[in-house]
Scaffold this active site. Sequence first.
Site, mmCIF file in Angstrom:
data_model
loop_
_atom_site.group_PDB
_atom_site.id
_atom_site.type_symbol
_atom_site.label_atom_id
_atom_site.label_comp_id
_atom_site.label_asym_id
_atom_site.label_seq_id
_atom_site.Cartn_x
_atom_site.Cartn_y
_atom_site.Cartn_z
ATOM 1 N N HIS A 30 43.669 46.678 37.695
ATOM 2 C CA HIS A 30 43.503 47.648 36.615
ATOM 3 C C HIS A 30 43.495 49.090 37.133
ATOM 4 C CE1 HIS A 30 39.031 47.417 37.457
ATOM 5 N NE2 HIS A 30 39.099 48.685 37.097
ATOM 6 N N ASP A 42 42.671 40.314 38.695
ATOM 7 C CA ASP A 42 42.447 41.758 38.862
ATOM 8 C C ASP A 42 42.557 42.212 40.317
ATOM 9 O OD1 ASP A 42 42.079 44.262 37.807
ATOM 10 O OD2 ASP A 42 39.893 44.186 37.825
ATOM 11 N N GLY A 63 35.556 54.028 38.942
ATOM 12 C CA GLY A 63 36.041 54.711 40.143
ATOM 13 C C GLY A 63 35.718 53.936 41.404
ATOM 14 N N ASN A 64 34.670 53.094 41.342
ATOM 15 C CA ASN A 64 34.372 52.183 42.450
ATOM 16 C C ASN A 64 35.332 50.998 42.483
ATOM 17 O OD1 ASN A 64 31.146 53.147 42.216
ATOM 18 N ND2 ASN A 64 31.836 52.546 44.263
ATOM 19 N N SER A 65 36.020 50.772 41.383
ATOM 20 C CA SER A 65 36.885 49.594 41.272
ATOM 21 C C SER A 65 37.867 49.497 42.433
ATOM 22 C CB SER A 65 37.673 49.642 39.961
ATOM 23 O OG SER A 65 36.850 49.411 38.867
ATOM 24 N N LEU A 92 51.649 26.073 31.172
ATOM 25 C CA LEU A 92 51.886 25.112 30.112
ATOM 26 C C LEU A 92 53.183 25.484 29.405
ATOM 27 C CD1 LEU A 92 50.940 22.731 28.353
ATOM 28 C CD2 LEU A 92 49.705 24.393 26.938
ATOM 29 N N GLY A 93 54.145 24.569 29.411
ATOM 30 C CA GLY A 93 55.415 24.829 28.745
ATOM 31 C C GLY A 93 55.441 24.163 27.390
ATOM 32 N N THR A 97 57.833 23.606 23.756
ATOM 33 C CA THR A 97 59.091 23.759 23.040
ATOM 34 C C THR A 97 58.821 23.589 21.554
ATOM 35 O OG1 THR A 97 60.341 22.839 24.904
ATOM 36 C CG2 THR A 97 61.429 22.855 22.746
#
Length: 198
Positions: A22, A56, A130-132, A187-188, A190
Site C-alpha cells: 500500500h 501487503d 508513514g511507519n508502514s 477458483l475457476g 464458468t
Amino acid sequence: TGEVSGSGFIITEDGYIVTNYHVIEDAYKGDYPVTVIMYDETTYEAEIIGFDADNDIALLKIDAEGLNAAQMGDSNDLVVGQTVYTVGNPLGTLSYTMTSGIVSALNRRITTDENVTVNMFQIDAAVNNGNSGGPVFNVYGQVIGVVTAKFSLGGMEGLGFAIPIGDACSIAKDLVEKGYVSGKAYLGLTMASVSPSV
C-alpha cells in the site's frame, strides 16, 4: 499527484528493498516514479519488482552495490512478551524514528479493506502512518517483521501489527526467482445459462 511517504528496509547488498504494497500502490497504478531516500540522504529511483497485494508486501530494486543489508531473524521464534523495536518514518516527516515495545500477541488474523485475511503479530511499539513497510527488530538487531501501520489507524492506541518476516521473505524470494508469488489457490468458474430442469 501527491507524495506518499512510507518506510522500507534493504534485504540484499545489491539493492533489493522490502516495503508494504500500500506504500507504493498509487505509484504502481499511476506509473509514477518511486524514490528511495537513504539515511545519509542519498536518493535512488527504485524499480517495482513485484508485489503481493493480498499480503501487503512489495519488493523494490535500486541500482546500487555494497549496501548494508539488514540481518533477517526467524519469526517462528517469536514469543509474547519479548522486546521489539521499530524504525520508520511516522507521519512522513519524522524520518528514522525508533520506538520500542513488546510482542502483544501472535497469529492475529487481520482482515483488510479488500476482505483478505492476513496473518500478523501484534506489537505495542508506537507506529503511525508513514511507519508502514519498516522493520520490526528483535534485541539482536534481526528483522522479525514488517510494520503494517495501515491497520493501526482510526484512533487506536498501543495497537500495531506486523507481517512475520518469514512470510515477507518467502514472497520476496518468489518475486525475484519466479516473478510471481507461488502456492496461491485460485477458483475457476464458468458461467452458463441452464434450463429449470437442470
